[in-house]
Write an enzyme that holds these catalytic residues in place. Sequence first.
Site, PDB file in Angstrom:
ATOM      1  N   ASP A 132      -2.305  -1.507  10.145  1.00 42.17           N
ATOM      2  CA  ASP A 132      -1.507  -0.972   9.044  1.00 42.17           C
ATOM      3  C   ASP A 132      -0.460  -2.004   8.674  1.00 42.17           C
ATOM      4  OD1 ASP A 132      -2.824   1.513   8.895  1.00 42.17           O
ATOM      5  OD2 ASP A 132      -1.553   2.385  10.438  1.00 42.17           O
ATOM      6  N   ASP A 148      -6.278   3.746   3.828  1.00 44.47           N
ATOM      7  CA  ASP A 148      -5.547   5.011   3.755  1.00 44.47           C
ATOM      8  C   ASP A 148      -5.285   5.421   2.306  1.00 44.47           C
ATOM      9  OD1 ASP A 148      -5.430   5.005   6.548  1.00 44.47           O
ATOM     10  OD2 ASP A 148      -3.483   4.003   6.569  1.00 44.47           O
TER      11      ASP A 148
END
Length: 178
Positions: A132, A148
């Site tokens: 991330d 995401d």
Amino acid sequence: MIADTGASQTAPRAHRARNGAIVAVIVVLLLGTDQATKAFFNQFPVGSVVAGPFGDILCLRTVHNTGAAWGMMDGATVLLGVLSVAVVAVLLVFLFVLAPDASPLSAVAVGLVAAGGIGNAIDRFALGYVVDFIQPLFIDFPVFNVADIGVTCGFVLLVLSLLLQRPASDSENPEPAN
């Protein structure tokens, strides 16, 4: 009298082909972008701010996530990877088998979710974590990635497409009295 099923099957077949092309293009583009950005950010040590902050909006910081958002299911990376693959499979069955006449919007939605789910599953199985890197600064929100964004936007579009395709009930469109 026997109905001509050839004409009745042509439309769903054409819809499946159109939707298949839409899903394929979205998966290739989004999955490629997702994997390229993750490979770039994964070069930096965990916790490194790679860019920013950009005002009080966001910064780009490398994080290795072994769970779900907000620290839920921390360490359950394999289970979450399997769940991602299962959700993608169910959505593809929905689009191509259960709803062969689904709208292009449904195909876009499924393509986004599929690309995001596959992207995060690749990380989970190959790396043992998800990379991330987008960290919002203006709100308490988990660090996230391109996959995401695809999953979130895809689910919103899928719900919207299902609401727009919902057939009117008999009470909403009463037949005129004879």
